[in-house]
Design a protein around this motif. Structure first.
Motif, PDB file in Angstrom:
ATOM      1  N   VAL A   1      79.976  32.482  24.983  1.00 38.93           N
ATOM      2  CA  VAL A   1      81.128  31.816  24.979  1.00 38.93           C
ATOM      3  C   VAL A   1      81.336  30.844  23.832  1.00 38.93           C
ATOM      4  N   ARG A   2      80.326  29.936  23.693  1.00 38.06           N
ATOM      5  CA  ARG A   2      80.358  28.979  22.562  1.00 38.06           C
ATOM      6  C   ARG A   2      80.832  29.793  21.287  1.00 38.06           C
ATOM      7  N   SER A   3      80.211  30.845  20.991  1.00 31.92           N
ATOM      8  CA  SER A   3      80.149  31.425  19.870  1.00 31.92           C
ATOM      9  C   SER A   3      81.659  32.058  19.478  1.00 31.92           C
ATOM     10  N   SER A   4      81.949  32.770  20.782  1.00 28.36           N
ATOM     11  CA  SER A   4      83.547  33.319  20.564  1.00 28.36           C
ATOM     12  C   SER A   4      84.588  32.162  20.172  1.00 28.36           C
ATOM     13  N   LEU A   5      84.417  30.925  20.805  1.00 27.96           N
ATOM     14  CA  LEU A   5      85.434  29.954  20.698  1.00 27.96           C
ATOM     15  C   LEU A   5      85.179  29.280  19.271  1.00 27.96           C
ATOM     16  N   ILE A   6      83.839  29.081  19.018  1.00 32.26           N
ATOM     17  CA  ILE A   6      83.597  28.359  17.817  1.00 32.26           C
ATOM     18  C   ILE A   6      83.977  29.239  16.309  1.00 32.26           C
ATOM     19  N   ASN A   7      83.070  30.420  16.602  1.00 30.89           N
ATOM     20  CA  ASN A   7      83.338  31.167  15.233  1.00 30.89           C
ATOM     21  C   ASN A   7      84.508  31.974  15.054  1.00 30.89           C
ATOM     22  N   TYR A   8      85.307  32.136  16.137  1.00 34.37           N
ATOM     23  CA  TYR A   8      86.571  32.832  15.865  1.00 34.37           C
ATOM     24  C   TYR A   8      87.860  31.626  15.577  1.00 34.37           C
ATOM     25  N   ALA A   9      87.583  30.631  15.458  1.00 37.01           N
ATOM     26  CA  ALA A   9      88.582  29.609  15.304  1.00 37.01           C
ATOM     27  C   ALA A   9      88.993  29.731  13.893  1.00 37.01           C
ATOM     28  N   VAL A  10      90.286  29.315  13.635  1.00 36.06           N
ATOM     29  CA  VAL A  10      90.849  29.720  12.319  1.00 36.06           C
ATOM     30  C   VAL A  10      91.197  28.417  11.442  1.00 36.06           C
ATOM     31  N   PRO A  11      90.549  28.262  10.177  1.00 27.47           N
ATOM     32  CA  PRO A  11      90.754  27.095   9.355  1.00 27.47           C
ATOM     33  C   PRO A  11      92.252  26.735   8.988  1.00 27.47           C
ATOM     34  N   GLN A  12      92.542  25.433   9.027  1.00 26.23           N
ATOM     35  CA  GLN A  12      93.871  24.945   8.916  1.00 26.23           C
ATOM     36  C   GLN A  12      93.780  24.265   7.465  1.00 26.23           C
ATOM     37  N   VAL A  13      95.053  24.225   7.068  1.00 26.71           N
ATOM     38  CA  VAL A  13      95.257  23.555   5.875  1.00 26.71           C
ATOM     39  C   VAL A  13      96.342  22.267   6.052  1.00 26.71           C
ATOM     40  N   ASP A  14      95.948  21.339   4.848  1.00 28.03           N
ATOM     41  CA  ASP A  14      96.743  19.999   4.931  1.00 28.03           C
ATOM     42  C   ASP A  14      98.291  20.248   4.401  1.00 28.03           C
ATOM     43  N   LEU A  15      98.818  19.182   4.058  1.00 20.15           N
ATOM     44  CA  LEU A  15     100.289  19.273   3.830  1.00 20.15           C
ATOM     45  C   LEU A  15     100.205  19.747   2.174  1.00 20.15           C
ATOM     46  N   LYS A  16      99.072  19.624   1.308  1.00 18.43           N
ATOM     47  CA  LYS A  16      99.133  20.252  -0.039  1.00 18.43           C
ATOM     48  C   LYS A  16      98.575  21.524  -0.003  1.00 18.43           C
ATOM     49  N   GLY A  17      98.625  22.201   1.155  1.00 14.77           N
ATOM     50  CA  GLY A  17      97.749  23.675   1.239  1.00 14.77           C
ATOM     51  C   GLY A  17      96.294  23.682   1.201  1.00 14.77           C
TER      52      GLY A  17
ATOM     53  N   LEU B   1      92.335  23.380   2.374  1.00 15.48           N
ATOM     54  CA  LEU B   1      91.791  23.628   3.430  1.00 15.48           C
ATOM     55  C   LEU B   1      91.257  22.064   4.149  1.00 15.48           C
ATOM     56  N   HIS B   2      91.406  21.557   5.411  1.00 17.57           N
ATOM     57  CA  HIS B   2      90.861  20.404   5.980  1.00 17.57           C
ATOM     58  C   HIS B   2      89.467  20.458   5.772  1.00 17.57           C
ATOM     59  N   PRO B   3      88.721  19.355   5.467  1.00 16.13           N
ATOM     60  CA  PRO B   3      87.442  19.617   5.413  1.00 16.13           C
ATOM     61  C   PRO B   3      86.803  19.961   6.742  1.00 16.13           C
ATOM     62  N   ILE B   4      85.698  20.671   6.348  1.00 14.43           N
ATOM     63  CA  ILE B   4      84.891  21.334   7.508  1.00 14.43           C
ATOM     64  C   ILE B   4      84.163  20.324   8.328  1.00 14.43           C
ATOM     65  N   LEU B   5      83.903  19.063   7.814  1.00 13.44           N
ATOM     66  CA  LEU B   5      83.517  18.113   8.765  1.00 13.44           C
ATOM     67  C   LEU B   5      84.402  17.335   9.412  1.00 13.44           C
ATOM     68  N   SER B   6      85.703  17.870   9.215  1.00  6.10           N
ATOM     69  CA  SER B   6      86.713  17.147  10.165  1.00  6.10           C
ATOM     70  C   SER B   6      87.295  18.232  11.123  1.00  6.10           C
ATOM     71  N   GLN B   7      87.353  19.424  10.603  1.00  4.99           N
ATOM     72  CA  GLN B   7      87.949  20.429  11.508  1.00  4.99           C
ATOM     73  C   GLN B   7      87.074  21.446  12.307  1.00  4.99           C
ATOM     74  N   GLY B   8      85.670  21.365  11.609  1.00  2.10           N
ATOM     75  CA  GLY B   8      84.672  22.494  12.086  1.00  2.10           C
ATOM     76  C   GLY B   8      85.315  23.983  11.414  1.00  2.10           C
ATOM     77  N   THR B   9      85.036  24.859  12.258  1.00  3.98           N
ATOM     78  CA  THR B   9      85.276  26.318  11.813  1.00  3.98           C
ATOM     79  C   THR B   9      86.825  26.338  11.800  1.00  3.98           C
ATOM     80  N   GLY B  10      87.388  25.483  12.452  1.00  3.01           N
ATOM     81  CA  GLY B  10      89.088  25.462  12.543  1.00  3.01           C
ATOM     82  C   GLY B  10      89.587  25.267  13.748  1.00  3.01           C
ATOM     83  N   ARG B  11      90.837  25.901  13.969  1.00  3.38           N
ATOM     84  CA  ARG B  11      91.893  25.706  15.255  1.00  3.38           C
ATOM     85  C   ARG B  11      91.456  26.944  16.299  1.00  3.38           C
TER      86      ARG B  11
END
Length: 988
Positions: free
Chosen positions: A519-535, A537-547
């Motif tokens: 279950v952890r893997s399905s949530l973490i590894n299938y999250a979607v990376p997000q971008v900031d106002l300039k397009g 990617l938010h740092p991995i150390l901020s967003q993890g694998t994504g949203r």
């Protein structure tokens, strides 16, 4: 089904109160109710890998309790752990914990830290509504049915209609416990509603409540059941031993998922809290934790910001994203998210105009400006924000930007509605930059984009360089349940964590055969990376694998363990591996790419063929493209339809030698241990960069001579930010006034505490103790003054702290109050010797002044000054009136041997004797004195009573009054030697 397990309680031994001179508590914690005792986690040896492990554990526990009763009669156990770890929570004195650390089978002793809630419509944006339309293996809609989610928090208002309306097996909130007052009822204590809000995010049904006109929200998994575990007392903090007990209880109650929207700063993987979580995940329970709300702190202030226990290796640590609509302010090539003032109008689409500088936007500043269609740039100060906005709006401005008149950001309020244009606050730096764009077009634009990181969300890594947070979810302005019928919007990673916990419940219903790691893997590894106002990617150390994207999690075809790679420090490329489980139901081919953070192009890593149902150990090498220091990126796995990502973190180069202590700070350089509830405690904090085996602190006097060893701890001492709180008492006696030092020493593991050189001095705290308030001595001055509107006085402030290293900072407040302006005191300027000079403005009458002093220890002193100020004139009567030596030209007329003057000439007397006449009634007054005469009547009524006088007469149609009687009536004194009258009065 929900099943209630009998609560595990440890045996209470004896309670004796032993003095703990200087409690040491976590920076996020508070001194326990009983200041004489501290709470510790005592971890015993792990027998889980031995034959007859349960019997060995029971024997170990029994021996520990027997030893505790014999050796430490002041100690008592609070909780007993036998599922996630083996051990106890113990409350005892400082001396007893030293003995306990030597007991047989004791593995580590850790002081209990305190966790706090992480405070600061995600159902559609996370894809939950899409998943609700999917069907599980028994053809039910996937809504969380059958999943049990535990909320370890402040308890749950289970009477809320959207949370089931009750507590028990037949209700939504079906299990729980109160670990604060040890009762089976998990209803919140006091006004806490944090846990209720988290519960609603997970599983609210959306039934009617009081939602302030907004639609009632539905939780991510509306058909999931809830467990409620209250670990927060009335003072706000949750002791981590209670959190640990709640975790074990939730597991015993059958919770599939547990949410921890709480934490304390700093985390190491080998802390008991983290080990317990990892063991429970291994046993099958998903644990979701909030990353923390320290994102606004700089790395210098707080270098490792992810909180404990959300930073446990197998927890799902969740950062927060901002799904609320934002307004962007753009100028030149720059833009930022605006901070509206309270009661400001919001931009609904786009507003643009020429930027015009309006100074402080007073009426005078803007009256000659044409602001029609313009954006006003205004400096803070002088006027209320409402008045500034109203003034520029009146001149036609379409928006108002107020910049700070001192360093830093600020927030403001208009106080009420009434301004029809948007009004925002910006820092002084932004204000200075905007002044370079005057005359150019600037704009406001509303933007509904998703996936911006919330500025408060804590970034990683952990203290031991592991990649956290794992993923992100909405955590800004989340509407959810509060109290017994209401809904409110909250901000924080406290809100993003239960969003993921609800997502886990949906995944569990869809795939009941999956393990907690799956279950952890399905949530973490299938999250979607997000971008900031300039397009970017938010740092991995901020967003993890994504949203989080729940549909992708439910439809996961490959699962990964570990879910991320934390390589630590490496000096050359290194090889590692991931286990990839094919859960697609058919053979699959995965294409693997590497995306290095900061690089645009990805690197092809190859193709993997994995048979259906098989687990493939994928080995790969990282570090070929390394740069010195921090390296982050993703391994991207695609099968043509689904994309999964495994984030990685490693540091390239030689691992730095980490100082044991990186931060020592005195919060109270002066304190006053006099029990007046003001600065009674010496307070300081210290940051440990690693766990240590022991600490010791020694009190020295101003000459650095040892006064007393105040305290010491042996065995395991958890790292992180710690606070010292000391009441200034040593052997029951308050320490002397003056300068002192507190030296701090640490002991590394595997070193003998009896050897002096094994103790490393980390530094010292310098501070002062004072029990004497400041005093003021005022030099001689005239307390009765004539015809003066000001006076200068001098004096000296006395406080022994003025002669210390503090200098003038020894006096925190030196203020002059006056009865003329009591609400606006004037700061007193004094020199390094305490000498001052004050110019006092006087009004007529008694003038009251107060000197108010507060020293750095919070002690108050001062003095009161009373000065009487009067007006006076000297009057000589001859052919004319001579006043203060000057001939007024006012003729004195002899009538029957008495001196008369014309009434109308009274107003020509300097300083003025005024009059009114009503028919034959004459009213005379000077300052606060008055008298009455009547034409033809020989009587006079004054403030002093009734007396006889020469009667006023009319001569040639002019009213004549007896001047000598008037002066007598006003209380003037006659000097026979000088033949002068002296008249004194207090003006109105």
């Amino acid at each position: 089904m929900c099943f209630m397990r009998k609560i595990k309680f440890a045996v209470v031994v004896f309670v004796l109160f032993a003095l703990l001179v200087m409690p040491i508590v976590n920076a996020n914690g508070f001194i326990p109710e009983d200041n004489d005792l501290n709470r510790y986690i005592v971890e015993l040896n792990d027998y889980s890998r031995f034959p007859n492990s349960y019997s060995l554990m029971l024997m170990s526990h029994a021996n520990f309790k027997a030893n505790l009763a014999m050796v430490c009669p002041d100690a008592y156990t609070l909780f007993e752990y036998d599922t996630g770890i083996s051990g106890f929570s113990v409350s005892c004195s400082d001396e007893s914990i030293k003995k306990i650390s030597c007991f047989e089978d004791v593995r580590s002793v850790t002081m209990v830290r305190y966790a706090y809630p992480h405070l600061f419509n995600s159902v559609e944006t996370t894809g939950a509504t899409e998943v609700w339309q999917m069907r599980d293996g028994v053809d039910k809609n996937i809504t969380g049915d059958g999943a049990l989610v535990g909320i370890i928090d402040t308890g749950v208002h289970y009477y809320h209609p959207s949370l089931g309306g009750g507590f028990g097996d037949e209700y939504k909130v079906c299990v729980g416990y109160n670990f604060v007052d040890y009762s089976p009822d998990p209803y919140p204590m006091g006004t806490h509603s944090h846990g209720t809000h988290c519960a609603g995010i997970v599983a609210a049904t959306g039934l009617p409540g009081v939602a302030s006109g907004e639609p009632t929200p539905t939780g991510i998994a509306p058909d999931a059941k809830l467990g409620a575990y209250n670990v927060f007392g009335s003072r706000g903090g949750a002791p981590m031993d209670a959190v640990m007990m709640a975790l074990e209880q939730a597991f015993e109650d059958g919770c599939d998922v547990v949410n921890l929207s709480l934490g304390s700063e700093y985390v190491w993987a080998d802390e008991p809290y983290c080990k317990l979580i990892d063991n429970l995940v291994d046993k099958g329970m998903v644990v979701v934790g909030s990353a923390g709300n320290e994102g606004r702190n700089s790395r210098e202030d707080l270098p490792f910001q992810v909180s404990s226990p959300g930073g446990a290796e197998y927890s799902i640590s969740v950062a927060a994203m901002n799904d609320a609509g934002i307004t962007l302010f753009s100028y030149g090539d720059e833009s930022f998210i605006v901070q509206y003032m309270s009661f400001s109008e919001k931009v609904e689409d786009r507003v643009s105009g020429e930027l015009v500088y309006c100074e402080k936007a007073t009426v005078e500043d803007v009256e000659d400006l044409d602001l029609k269609g313009a954006v006003a740039l205004v400096e803070r100060g002088d006027l209320t924000f409402f008045d500034k906005a109203k003034n520029v709006e009146t001149q036609g401005a379409i928006a108002c930007v107020v910049f700070n008149n001192k360093p830093g950001e600020f927030g403001g309020t208009l106080g009420s509605k009434g301004i029809s244009i948007p009004v925002i606050a910006v820092s002084d730096e932004v204000g200075a930059e905007l002044q370079e764009y005057l005359g150019e077009e600037v704009s406001f634009k509303y933007d509904e984009r998703l996936g911006l990181m919330a500025e408060f969300s804590s970034p990683g890594p952990t203290n031991d360089y592991r990649l956290k947070p794992d993923m992100s979810a909405p955590g800004f302005q989340v509407l959810s349940t509060v109290y017994d019928e209401s809904y409110q919007r909250y901000n924080g990673t406290s809100m993003s964590a239960p969003t993921v916990a609800g997502g886990a419940a949906l995944v569990i219903q869809a795939h009941p055969e999956w393990t907690a790691h799956d279950v952890r893997s399905s949530l973490i590894n299938y999250a979607v990376p997000q971008v900031d106002l300039k397009g970017d990617l938010h740092p991995i150390l901020s967003q993890g694998t994504g949203r989080m994207h729940i549909p992708s999690s439910v439809n996961a075809t490959a699962l990964f363990k570990p879910t991320s790679i934390s390589g630590g420090w490496v000096e050359e490329p290194f090889t590692t591996s991931i286990d990839i489980k094919n859960v697609s139901g058919s053979d699959m081919s995965l294409f693997v790419d590497q995306l290095i953070e900061g690089e645009e192009a990805s690197l092809e890593f190859g193709k993997l063929d994995i048979p259906s149902g098989e687990t493939y150990k994928y080995e790969f090498t990282l570090g070929d493209q390394a740069k010195k220091g921090e390296n982050t990126g993703y391994l991207i796995f695609t099968d043509g339809k689904n994309t999964a990502r495994v984030a990685y973190l490693y540091y390239y180069g030689k691992e730095p030698v980490v100082d044991t202590v990186s931060h020592m700070n005195v919060k109270t350089p002066v304190f006053s241990p006099n029990d007046d509830d003001v600065l009674d405690y010496f307070q300081a904090d210290i940051s440990f960069n690693k766990p240590i085996s022991g600490v010791e602190y020694t009190l020295l006097d101003g000459d650095r001579e040892v006064e007393k060893i105040l305290g010491y701890y042996y065995e395991y001492v958890s790292g992180g930010m710690w606070n010292f709180n000391w009441d200034g008492k040593s052997d029951y006696d308050v320490i002397s006034d003056g300068k002192h030092y507190l030296e701090f020493y640490t002991l590394d593991f595997n070193l003998d505490p009896k050897i002096k050189n094994n103790w490393e001095k980390q530094g010292e705290y310098e501070f002062y103790s004072t029990t004497q308030p400041p005093e003021v001595d005022i030099d001689e001055y005239e307390d009765f003054v004539v015809n003066d509107d000001s006076i200068t006085i001098t004096g000296t402030i006395y406080d022994f702290l003025l002669d210390s290293d503090l200098g003038k900072d020894a006096i925190k407040d030196a203020l002059l109050f006056s009865d003329a302006n009591p609400r606006e005191p004037t700061p007193i300027d004094f020199d390094s010797d305490g000498d001052f000079e004050l110019d006092l403005n006087l009004h007529s009458g008694d003038n009251y002044f107060g000197i108010y002093l507060v020293n750095a220890g919070g002690l108050e002193g001062g003095a009161e000054i009373v000065i009487t100020s009067v007006s006076m004139m000297e009057i000589e009567i001859s052919d004319t009136l001579v006043i203060d030596g000057e001939d007024t030209g006012i003729e004195v007329v002899d009538i029957d041997g008495e001196d008369f003057i014309r009434l109308e000439e009274m107003i020509d007397i300097p300083n003025g004797i005024g009059y009114e006449i009503d028919g034959k009634d004459i009213y005379l007054f000077v300052g606060q004195k008055s008298l009455w005469m009547k034409v033809g009547e020989p009587l006079m009524i004054t403030d002093m009573g009734i007396s006889f006088c020469e009667a006023p007469v009319i001569v040639d149609d002019e009213v004549m009054v007896p001047i000598t009687d008037v002066l007598d009536g006003f209380g003037a004194e006659f000097d026979e030697k000088t033949s002068m009258y002296t008249l004194m009065w207090i003006a109105e």
